[in-house]
Design an enzyme around this catalytic site. Structure first.
Site, PDB file in Angstrom:
ATOM      1  N   LYS A 192       0.855  -1.190   0.000  1.00 57.51           N
ATOM      2  CA  LYS A 192       0.000   0.000   0.000  1.00 57.51           C
ATOM      3  C   LYS A 192       0.890   1.238   0.000  1.00 57.51           C
ATOM      4  CE  LYS A 192      -3.949   0.054   2.122  1.00 57.51           C
ATOM      5  NZ  LYS A 192      -5.047   0.024   3.128  1.00 57.51           N
ATOM      6  N   ASP A 234     -16.509  -3.021  -0.973  1.00 55.09           N
ATOM      7  CA  ASP A 234     -15.137  -3.211  -1.442  1.00 55.09           C
ATOM      8  C   ASP A 234     -14.162  -3.379  -0.283  1.00 55.09           C
ATOM      9  OD1 ASP A 234     -16.064  -0.322  -1.490  1.00 55.09           O
ATOM     10  OD2 ASP A 234     -13.904  -0.017  -1.370  1.00 55.09           O
TER      11      ASP A 234
END
Length: 480
Positions: free
Chosen positions: A113, A252
């Site tokens: 990330k 999501d």
């Protein structure tokens, strides 16, 4: 143990047909450096600690020089965000570096990330900020210590890059791990874009990799959906029992494996407030603490719709109808454990419900109350109005006596399920403040403390106190 370069990559997701994402090269930080390492996650890769001290470790995981076998890949997905369907999301600031298979046959996604822009960044820079990276790094391991299914955190990487959000912030990269990062929204993307062959392909990919007992079986897709429902119901029951609010339960952000996924504006309860909203961006309280079971079921209905080309509506409806009884039964089981009850009785639901009503009135500290309840005569002091709690405590003591409960034995069992340490927002913020000044020692210290949240250790007793005045109402939003 293998060297870093000997990690065995088996990138099954990247081998799926075009349309499942995009191959993207991560962008390294200037002067990238390792600022915190989680040894427990390193062991899952069967790497020795000295491997993390090599410069190649940061180069590989931070995007500077990929290892042989890595195939960086940004996954596409969609999702319902605050109840509104968004047709194309995807890894906008994350990349699946590759999938490592260890000697035990376990597959672990290495998911970076903050590695820079991807085709799904929607104009963003693809970076992550230090504050949110630290929060996810610590909370993944805190949840694991609590026995709650979760993504794991391998390491934090820092560097000389500033990131622009509401203000200029320090950038960071987080490497997280999970058996899979497939989400409810991954199925939604293919269903709502009418790529139904990809829905089937994705379902079988997940089944073959993670539900092998269903692989190739008749009716496997309906059975798969039912198992996802069960896993999710049990997960949310664990959240509720430990007092954890996720804060942004978009589809999501829901794992197809029933893992806690995407730590953003989460919060553990301090004062017990059923309608606690931990996300400053959640103006209507959609994701309030007491709404999590309802939202989980709503999200599962969205997943069921996305799978309707693989099963009938009757099968989907029958499976979804199992959510509430599964959640309720598991939650009540967990609460019996927290209360030290051995027997299953009809009145248990009322006993728990009445306790929560008293706790909400007094706004008692959730974690501290249950940890202290092993000695029920001592917790009354937490309640300003003792009348209601004392009446409940009398019922509780009578129940324990009717079971023949032995105080010392019960306290031992209760302390195994009622944590002494949880990652409160003020604790995370203290670590963030010091890290922003270049001192990551508090991050490492919290990581160690939260590995075993049930055992009392004198060196961590400061984490059991009430939040300081500045930390009582910290604002946390989706911004990262």
């Amino acid at each position: 143990m293998p060297a870093l370069e000997q990690l065995r990559f088996d990138n099954t997701y990247a081998r799926l047909p075009p349309g499942f994402g995009a191959r993207v090269a991560p962008r390294a930080f200037p002067n990238a450096r390792l600022v915190s390492l989680n040894p427990a996650a390193l062991r899952l890769l069967e790497l020795a600690p000295e491997e993390a001290r090599r410069p190649e470790f940061v180069e590989a995981l931070g995007g500077g020089r990929p290892l042989p076998g890595m195939e960086p890949f940004a996954m596409v997905y969609a999702g319902h965000q605050f109840g509104v369907y968004v047709p194309r999301l995807g890894d906008g600031r994350a990349l699946l570096l590759g999938q490592v298979r260890n000697g035990a046959g376990q597959s672990w996604d290495l998911h970076l990330k903050g590695g820079g822009p991807t085709p799904f960044s929607r104009g963003g820079d693809g970076r992550a900020v230090l504050r949110s990276s630290i929060r996810e790094y610590l909370c993944g391991e805190a949840m694991h210590g609590l026995g709650i299914p979760t993504t794991r955190a391998l390491c934090l990487i820092g560097g000389d890059e500033r990131v622009y959000r509401e203000e200029v912030e320090t950038g960071a990269m987080l490497v997280r791990m999970a058996p899979s990062h497939v989400r409810f929204g991954t199925f939604e993307f293919f269903h709502h874009s009418e790529q139904h062959e990809h829905v089937a392909l994705l379902a079988d990919h997940v089944i073959d990799g993670h539900f092998p007992h269903l692989s190739g079986a008749p009716g496997r897709h309906a059975r798969f959906y039912a198992e996802v429902i069960e896993r999710t119901a049990r997960l949310v029951a664990q959240w509720q029992a430990v007092g954890f609010a996720h804060g942004v339960m978009n589809t999501d952000n829901m794992s197809i494996l029933g893992l806690t996924l995407d730590y953003g504006p989460f919060g553990f309860l301090d004062e017990f407030e059923p309608g606690f909203i931990c996300n400053h961006s959640d103006h209507r309280g959609r994701y309030a603490f007491n709404q999590q079971p309802r939202i989980a079921m709503w999200n599962l209905a969205c997943l069921g719709e996305a799978l309707l080309t693989l099963m009938s509506e009757d099968e989907a409806r029958a499976a979804l109808n199992t959510f509430e009884p599964t959640f309720s039964a598991h939650f009540l089981t967990l609460m019996r454990q927290k209360l030290g009850l051995r027997e299953v009785r009809e009145e248990d639901r009322a006993l728990v419900g009445d306790l929560f009503a008293r706790m909400a009135e007094a706004r008692v500290d959730y974690t501290r109350f249950f940890r202290a309840l092993g000695q029920p005569d001592t917790v009354g002091a937490m309640f300003a109005d003792r009348t209601g709690f004392d009446a409940w405590a009398e019922r509780y003591r009578a129940r324990l006596a009717s079971e023949g409960s032995v105080d010392a034995e019960r306290r031992t069992l209760m302390e195994r399920v009622n944590p002494r340490y949880v990652l409160r927002n003020w604790m995370a913020q203290s670590a963030i403040t010091r890290a922003q000044e270049g001192d990551f020692s508090e991050v490492d210290r919290l990581l160690t403390a939260l590995e075993d949240p049930f055992t009392q250790r004198p060196e961590y007793e400061e984490y059991t106190t009430e939040p300081p005045a500045w930390g009582r109402h910290l604002v946390v939003s989706c911004s990262s």
